[in-house]
Design an enzyme around this catalytic site. Structure first.
Site: not given
Length: 489
Positions: A90, A99, A239, A390, A398-399, A433
């Site tokens: 990373e 995020q 999201c 993701d 994708k959360t 969500c």
């Protein structure tokens, strides 16, 4: 994140739920929250825990990506393996972030973007080796990858958790931005957007810029008629509710300023529905109508004329063509029309993809994502490779809430493979969500691959509720930063 921040969050929630005449435990029990025992107790002893190291499986594990998915997975592996050998690749020193809070920064609920950004070193699990470079080449046949400094890293097992790329460059007029990321340098985004009224919640810095632009827009709306446009692209996005959340929140702020009647709010979506689950889509449609928010389907943003403030869409639809006597069916014709929409305020949800160095590599796929078995998260071709978050090619999901379910499955399955067994743990597609519909109101949309609501509490999931606002604004961040990133929540 430390216990003091968690304590403050819980004190705020306690004060709010006390007004409703219920206790913290009663509220969390009603909510059916995962990890609620930890939050209700307010101590690490009450946390959702995993078993002590119970596997002596050996092997060098390399994780590409040091964000939420990568670090959480590493933390859980460190707890589960007696002799863990884990390396995280990373480059970003601040890759660890919250995020989901960008919508709250973009609407002024959180006062600073600094509430979302953390030092990666403070969350790196003890015993994990961290290499601050980028993985740029993959050779899965030889179990090797190459870093940006040309160093070659060998592995026995690989976990790909690198997240997604924001493909602004795919939109004409935004080519100067090119590829961008949710966390990190946003200088090109901010330079191009400038003071044009163009915004995007998909980068932490640009979410702060969005609040600045929103305030200017609201002040103008007190005096003149204006047009606000919100877009959703023709790719999978992280999201997927965010484009609607920011629209709801701007609507709320305009109402606070008594300027709502001067603004047209319109949502343009490339798809043909407001949400992937019918029950939630129907609820959103009613909410839009109630708030006088308009929408258009089958519109994909293809160009932005910044100087003239015009958004250009590809409107597309299908028509029946000539009848084929042999096939006994009509030819289906795809039709397109360019549509120009003037704007004073424009929120762009950029097209999204896997980073090219991964999506176009031997471990990628024709569609760019990392192809995995959707239940086991194991690569479809390379059995010693897994992917999460993701970048993984799984339907929906994708959360961060999805990752919270995925990383436990991945750890169990990876250890099984390390022990010479088949992966048996299954991810069922759970996605959550928290759809903010107003300041103080959230519809908690939970669902899985059945395409039906899967509420974890005995309440109508299509209703907007204040208790979910408390969850979204005050509790999810400490649950994520203090629990999940330590492999516990």
């Amino acid at each position: 994140m430390d216990k003091n921040e968690l304590k403050i969050a819980l004190e705020i929630v306690d004060a709010e739920i006390k007004k409703a005449g219920i206790s913290r435990r009663e509220a969390f029990k009603l909510a059916g929250l995962g990890g609620a025992a930890f939050l209700a107790g307010g101590s690490e002893a009450g946390a959702a825990t995993i078993a002590k190291a119970n596997s002596n499986a050996k092997g060098k594990i390399v994780i590409v990506g040091g964000g939420l998915a990568g670090v959480s997975t590493a933390a859980r592996l460190m707890s589960a393996l007696e002799n863990a050998d884990i390396t995280i690749i990373e480059p970003n020193t601040k890759s660890v972030s919250y995020q989901p809070g960008t919508t709250l920064v973009a609407s002024g609920v959180y006062k600073s973007k600094d509430e979302l950004i953390y030092d990666t070193k403070d969350y790196m699990p003890k015993g994990v080796k961290w290499i601050q470079e980028k993985a740029i080449e993959f050779n899965p046949d030889d179990n090797k990858l190459t870093l940006s400094n040309k160093e070659v890293i060998e592995y026995d097992y690989l976990i790909v958790a690198a997240g997604i790329t924001l493909d602004y460059g795919a939109i004409k007029g935004l080519e100067e931005i090119g590829d961008a990321y949710s966390v990190g340098d946003a200088s090109k985004i901010l330079k191009v957007f400038a003071d044009s009224g163009i915004t995007s919640v998909y980068n932490i810095d640009s979410s702060a810029h969005m609040w600045e632009q929103s305030q200017k827009f609201i002040e103008r709306a007190k005096k003149e008629k204006l047009n606000a446009v919100f877009t959703a692209p023709n790719t999978a996005v992280k999201c997927g509710g965010a484009p609607k959340k920011v629209m709801y929140l701007l609507n709320s702020r305009l109402n606070e300023a008594k300027a709502r009647e001067n603004v047209s709010l319109t949502y343009y979506d490339d798809s043909g529905k407001l949400f992937g689950v019918k029950e939630y889509a129907d609820a959103i449609e009613k909410q839009f109508i109630k708030r006088d928010m308009k929408w258009n389907f089958n519109h994909n943003l293809i160009e932005v004329d910044i100087a003239n403030k015009i958004a250009k869409f590809d409107r597309h639809w299908e028509e029946k063509g000539e009848y084929d006597e042999d096939l006994k069916e009509h030819e289906i014709l795809k039709k397109h029309q360019n549509v120009e929409v003037p704007f004073d305020f424009l929120h762009i949800t950029p097209p999204q993809k896997a980073p090219d160095e991964i999506g176009k590599s031997a471990i990628g796929s024709a569609k760019g994502w990392v192809p995995v078995n959707k239940e086991t998260l194991q690569h479809v071709k390379y059995k010693n490779i897994f992917s999460i978050g993701d970048i993984a090619a799984v339907p929906m999901g994708k959360t961060g809430g999805t990752v919270r379910k995925q990383y436990k499955v991945l750890v169990e399955n990876l250890i099984s493979v390390m022990e010479g067994k088949e992966p048996v743990s299954k991810f069922e597609g759970y996605t959550v969500c928290p759809l903010i519909t107003d300041i103080g109101q959230v519809m908690l949309a939970e669902f899985d691959w059945t395409g039906k609501p899967t509420p974890s509490f005995p309440l109508d999931p299509t209703q907007e509720r204040w208790i979910w606002w408390l969850l979204k604004v005050y509790l999810l961040k400490p649950m994520t930063m203090y629990g999940m990133l330590r492999g516990k929540a």
